[in-house]
Enzyme design. Sequence first.
Site, PDB file in Angstrom:
ATOM      1  N   GLU A 175       0.809  -1.223   0.000  1.00 24.28           N
ATOM      2  CA  GLU A 175       0.000   0.000   0.000  1.00 24.28           C
ATOM      3  C   GLU A 175       0.843   1.275   0.000  1.00 24.28           C
ATOM      4  O   GLU A 175       0.324   2.364   0.216  1.00 24.28           O
ATOM      5  CB  GLU A 175      -0.943  -0.005   1.205  1.00 24.28           C
ATOM      6  CG  GLU A 175      -1.915  -1.172   1.219  1.00 24.28           C
ATOM      7  CD  GLU A 175      -3.121  -0.956   0.328  1.00 24.28           C
ATOM      8  OE1 GLU A 175      -3.701   0.141   0.355  1.00 24.28           O
ATOM      9  OE2 GLU A 175      -3.500  -1.898  -0.398  1.00 24.28           O
ATOM     10  N   HIS A 248      -4.456   2.024   7.131  1.00 24.00           N
ATOM     11  CA  HIS A 248      -3.023   2.198   6.884  1.00 24.00           C
ATOM     12  C   HIS A 248      -2.386   2.685   8.178  1.00 24.00           C
ATOM     13  O   HIS A 248      -3.033   3.350   8.999  1.00 24.00           O
ATOM     14  CB  HIS A 248      -2.760   3.220   5.777  1.00 24.00           C
ATOM     15  CG  HIS A 248      -3.245   2.795   4.430  1.00 24.00           C
ATOM     16  ND1 HIS A 248      -3.986   3.634   3.617  1.00 24.00           N
ATOM     17  CD2 HIS A 248      -3.112   1.636   3.749  1.00 24.00           C
ATOM     18  CE1 HIS A 248      -4.275   3.006   2.495  1.00 24.00           C
ATOM     19  NE2 HIS A 248      -3.766   1.791   2.552  1.00 24.00           N
ATOM     20  N   CYS A 369      -2.531  11.701   3.569  1.00 24.09           N
ATOM     21  CA  CYS A 369      -2.905  10.793   2.479  1.00 24.09           C
ATOM     22  C   CYS A 369      -2.628  11.408   1.121  1.00 24.09           C
ATOM     23  O   CYS A 369      -2.346  10.698   0.151  1.00 24.09           O
ATOM     24  CB  CYS A 369      -4.393  10.427   2.566  1.00 24.09           C
ATOM     25  SG  CYS A 369      -4.776   9.159   3.782  1.00 24.09           S
TER      26      CYS A 369
END
Length: 447
Positions: A175, A248, A369
């Site tokens: 990720e 995450h 992000c």
Amino acid sequence: MSEALEANFDGLVGPTHNYGGLSPGNLASARNEGSVSSPKNAALEGLAKMRQLAQLGLAQGVLPPQERPFIPALRAIGYSGRDSEILAKVTWEEPYYLKILSSASSMWAANAATVSPSADTQDGRVHFTPANLHTTAHRAIEGPKTQRALERVFADPTHFKVHEPLPGHGLFADEGAANHVRLARNHGEPGVELLVWGRDGLVADDGKFPARQTRQACEAIRRGHGLEGRRTVLAQQSRAAIDAGAFHNDVVCVGTLRTLFFHEYAFEDKALLFEELERAARGRFDLDLIEVPASEVSLEDAVSSYLFNSQLLEVPGEERLVLLAPEETRENAATAAYCERLVAGNSAIGAVRFAGVRESMRNGGGPACLRLRVVLTDAERAAVNPAVWMSEALYTRLVAWAERHYRDRLAPADLADPQLLGESQRALDELTSILELGSDFYSFQRD
């Protein structure tokens, strides 16, 4: 020691920004599924944050959005005809496919790649491994296009190495930088790279929400980037954090330079992590570990406010680090009170500032992000595609571009509108000229 700085490359929000609810474990995404979005506001919010950092004297770049709806993927699974015909067919037969292939999720550049600076790598180049994002269908298509974008922005092979994504299998689910932290005394010195995994790819994952990053992916990146084992630490994210909505690690942890800022329940084995970090940093720098106790900020408050999905910045003229948090952190009583106590103390974090990114937050993406951190020396910075660096001129041009091409409102049913496809392609075609990415960057340009 080479002089170096930490640059931020933010993902530009695409014209099809919508609330598809496609991300299991992302509570904000699920909560807002089906809501009407504003692609124009989302793009302008992202640009305003980029400008805010550039005005602070930080190096700020722009990464392009991917093309959506992504018609080539529909052709690959058997749809044929004109683009408008394909949209009509898939809307009638399987509208979920259209939702997957219309997601603007590449805006969250923290998932674009894992980046190791030249001070840490065996060959002295900056290494990028684009994330394969194997866990979710709407993001699993991003990797090759991310690789293409990075190759256009970081094109000089004497300074940069852009790898292919890891194999697209659950064993190597990756990720990107959302599960990576680099700590160092100075950006230009060899540092400690912390790679965080949620599950062992050889063991069944039976948690409430999927653990997206595997230990095997972290190990593959360490090998591919040529990182020294003694200065690389692998740690497991806590299952409690994942099941609370920290899909995450950057939802419960952020770090830069000597400072690691994290929630009490961010890691599965804190004692082991601290021991390994101290060993890796020994003789180079002293760590500054700022642990936020659950008694002051619960996991629920950490996830809903995105306190840790903030940017931790070394700002010129500031003696201590600055935390750039989302407005939601200020609006949450627990996190607002904690931030006041934090800056009043003598920790490494001396100020908290706020960014309005509500359109992104409603899909579960805070300030951290939206950006990919890349440590660059002066020579490496000079080798970056110059057209992507944020300036007042570029900001003004991109704002006018977004105002001209983006819709104010986008409902789920609008994804089937063939006019939206045309609007998106015209916008992206113009963007490639603005960012000097080449007239063959997107597949529709090559066709």
